[in-house]
Structures are given as structure tokens and as C-alpha cells.
Scaffold this active site. Sequence first.
Site, PDB file in Angstrom:
ATOM      1  NE  ARG A  49       0.188   1.306   3.438  1.00  0.00           N
ATOM      2  CZ  ARG A  49       1.075   2.118   3.579  1.00  0.00           C
ATOM      3  NH1 ARG A  49       2.449   1.662   3.867  1.00  0.00           N
ATOM      4  NH2 ARG A  49       0.981   3.629   3.784  1.00  0.00           N
ATOM      5  NE  ARG A  89      -6.284   0.665  -1.926  1.00  0.00           N
ATOM      6  CZ  ARG A  89      -5.690   1.140  -0.761  1.00  0.00           C
ATOM      7  NH1 ARG A  89      -4.482   1.108  -0.612  1.00  0.00           N
ATOM      8  NH2 ARG A  89      -6.103   2.013   0.057  1.00  0.00           N
ATOM      9  CD  GLN A 197      -2.869   2.449   6.638  1.00  0.00           C
ATOM     10  OE1 GLN A 197      -3.558   2.561   7.706  1.00  0.00           O
ATOM     11  NE2 GLN A 197      -3.547   2.522   5.340  1.00  0.00           N
ATOM     12  CG  ASP A 238      -3.344   8.296  -1.383  1.00  0.00           C
ATOM     13  OD1 ASP A 238      -3.135   8.580  -0.317  1.00  0.00           O
ATOM     14  OD2 ASP A 238      -2.728   7.080  -1.673  1.00  0.00           O
ATOM     15  CG  ASN A 248      -2.587  11.422   3.038  1.00  0.00           C
ATOM     16  OD1 ASN A 248      -2.141  10.682   2.248  1.00  0.00           O
ATOM     17  ND2 ASN A 248      -2.268  11.476   4.190  1.00  0.00           N
TER      18      ASN A 248
HETATM   19  O1  MRU Z   1      -4.644   3.083   1.935  1.00  0.00           O
HETATM   20  P1  MRU Z   1      -2.992   3.193   1.989  1.00  0.00           P
HETATM   21  O2  MRU Z   1      -2.232   2.701   3.100  1.00  0.00           O
HETATM   22  O3  MRU Z   1      -2.415   2.994   0.607  1.00  0.00           O
HETATM   23  O4  MRU Z   1      -2.894   4.789   2.038  1.00  0.00           O
HETATM   24  C1  MRU Z   1      -1.853   5.427   2.156  1.00  0.00           C
HETATM   25  C2  MRU Z   1      -1.654   6.896   2.152  1.00  0.00           C
HETATM   26  O5  MRU Z   1      -2.748   7.527   2.283  1.00  0.00           O
HETATM   27  C3  MRU Z   1      -0.423   7.515   1.881  1.00  0.00           C
HETATM   28  O6  MRU Z   1      -0.266   8.837   2.847  1.00  0.00           O
HETATM   29  C4  MRU Z   1      -0.146   7.924   0.646  1.00  0.00           C
HETATM   30  O7  MRU Z   1      -0.273   6.894  -0.298  1.00  0.00           O
HETATM   31  C5  MRU Z   1       1.582   8.424   0.243  1.00  0.00           C
HETATM   32  S1  MRU Z   1       2.535   7.125   0.699  1.00  0.00           S
HETATM   33  C6  MRU Z   1       3.862   7.897   0.258  1.00  0.00           C
END
Ligand code: MRU
Length: 357
Positions: A49, A89, A197, A238, A248
Site C-alpha cells: 500500500r 485501487r 498504518q 494520494d 490522503n
Molecule cells: O491505504 P493506503 O495505506 O495505501 O494509504 C496510504 C496513504 O494515504 C499515504 O499517505 C499516501 O499513499 C502517500 S505514501 C507516500
Amino acid sequence: MTHPEFLPIQWKSTYLELLDQRILPGKKEFLKLSTAEDTIVAIREMAVRGAPAIAITGVFALTLGAKSKSGGVTEKETLQLLSSVLESRPTAVNLSYAIREAKHRIQEVKDWETIAKIWESYGLEMMKDDLAANKALGENGVSLFPENQSEFHIITHCNTGALATAGHGTALGVIRSLRDAGKKVVVYADETRPFLQGSRLTAFEMMEEGIECYIITDGMSGWLMNHKNIDAVLVGCDRVAANGDTANKIGTYNLGIVAKEHGVPFYVCATKDSFDLNLKSGEEIPIEMRKESEVTQFDFLKDADGKYLFPEGKTSPLGARALNPSFDITKAHLIKNFITEFGCFPPSEISDRLKSV
Ligand code: MRU
């Protein structure tokens, strides 16, 4: 730098190794993936992820798909493969850019063997470029912190480190770069419900680096800003719309509001692949809705035999309903600066700055 043992993506020519982030830090296990289908499932189920890591893995999923075929190729077949990876995704724009570029690079190619080679070298190139971009971003971020101050207290959300990228990280990259510049950094890592996370991955990375880190639950940032001198909030992203609205991990928006209220600078760390100028505002960014059980139980924390790492995994009454938007939009006016590999600038300068990269 994260120990090579914990690099999230390792391409092994005939298969892909992914560090399974669903079970970290309890278990450090690698998935060995040799088909596009299994790799797509690994992205969807968040074994890997983080926007940049998703995009890189997506290109290796394409490579595995191409390697499983031989001989002549039709446009229909490549489009099917490209769109199956694209749909894994939806929120991070990095994956769409990677798929678009992967499609562009095989325009004139007529056989699967050549396509596999082209996509394989594109995946490896992405890893190299992402690492270089993160390092440049990190250095640019350091310039926003006063040179004459030796210690910084920083809140971050989700995981934006080596685990989410090809190495170094974006928001965690700035933290690593500050440390490398000789500063003491104290990190407050939002737990980041429901996937954790922050508590599972960011705390793990910070401990491995020897950077002082405290896990806070997502509702504690207001208290923290009242009781400690917080120098900055650093988050990743994101997808950033043309007006600066930023998608994000869910909870980022709340953090942005609390930071504004307390006059704490809120910085979004983004590489050029995070910007989507086709979208006028955050309202147009697709938000992934994930399954309710991630909220009502620690559903994902299972071992390889499907046994819950938490007994039963339940944190709510049987049958309780939940909402699980996986991302939110932080409004541009809450963001002081974007920190990128091509400089630091406020939301109002996005269009101009992107013209030159
Ligand atoms: O659902 P995830 O864990 O993929 O979400 C990740 C995030 O929101 C991060 O902040 C984003 O992808 C930036 S990672 C450099």
C-alpha cells in the site's frame, strides 16, 4: 535507509516479492507472486500500500501478466490486462499515470515477449526514479525548518515511508532527511484507524531508524498541539487536484483543521505523480470505500492460516454497521505548502510549478 530485509517490493525476474504489510510488525513474511491476478489481489487487499508502491507493484503485475503469455498480442488483450490492474485501487493517481505510461510504451509492439521486457524495465526505472524523487523531496523539506533550531516535534498520519515507496519515503523522507541533517526529531504517529498504518508501520520504521516516536490515537492531535510545541504536521498524499485539495488517508482532513486552529504549519509531501490537474477540486477525486469489517473488527490482522492475530478480531457488537471511506480530502486552504522534489510552494502555485517539470 530501511534494512533491505524490509524493502516492500523486490523484483526477482520471474516473480515479485512483496513484504506483507497486513501482518507487520507481528510477522515479517514475503509473498511470492508469479501471476498478475495474485498481484492485483495483493494490491486490493493492501499487502502492499502507499500510492508510489501501489503504482510500482501495478507495473510488475502487468509484467507478470505479459510473461505468462507468448506470441502475438491483440489490443483487446493488453487493454484487458491494463484495466484489471488499474481497477485494483481507485484513489491514488500514481497508478493511473503508471498504467497510462505502460500503455504508451507498447503502442507499436506486437508480441508479448517484448511487452514483458518493456514493462519490466519500466518497473525497475520507476523504483529508481521514486527513490531519487523522495531524496530530493526530503532535502527540500529540510529547508522549511529553521536552521538555527536543533530539535523538531512533528505529527504525521498513515505511513509514507520506505514501506509506501521505493525507499526513503515522502513525509517520513523529510523526517529522515532532517535527522541526516543532524537535527533531533520527535515523531508523533497517528495510529491511523482502521488499518493502523501509523501504529503498525510508521512506528516500526521509526524504531528501526532509532528516531524517537510516540504513537497517538487519531483523536489526540488537538490535545498534543495544546500541550507540546508541535513544529509541523507532515503528511503524504494520494491525489492532489488543481486547486490544491488533497486526498490522503482518512483522518488527514481532521488533522488539517486542528493544525489550522493551532497555527501549526501543515505540509503535504508529494512527488510530481501525485498531482492531477485534470480535476478542478477535491470533489472530483474518487474515494475508495472499503469493507465495513475493517472498522468493526481487526479483520485484516490474520496469520497465513487465516487465524486472527487478535482473538476473534472483534472490537464491536455482532452485527454493528460501520462506514469505511479509506481517504478524505483536505481542503487547500488548510495546506501551507506542498513539499516536492521540484521545490516547496503553496496550493496557489500548483499549476505554474507543474509547467516546469
Ligand atoms: O491505504 P493506503 O495505506 O495505501 O494509504 C496510504 C496513504 O494515504 C499515504 O499517505 C499516501 O499513499 C502517500 S505514501 C507516500
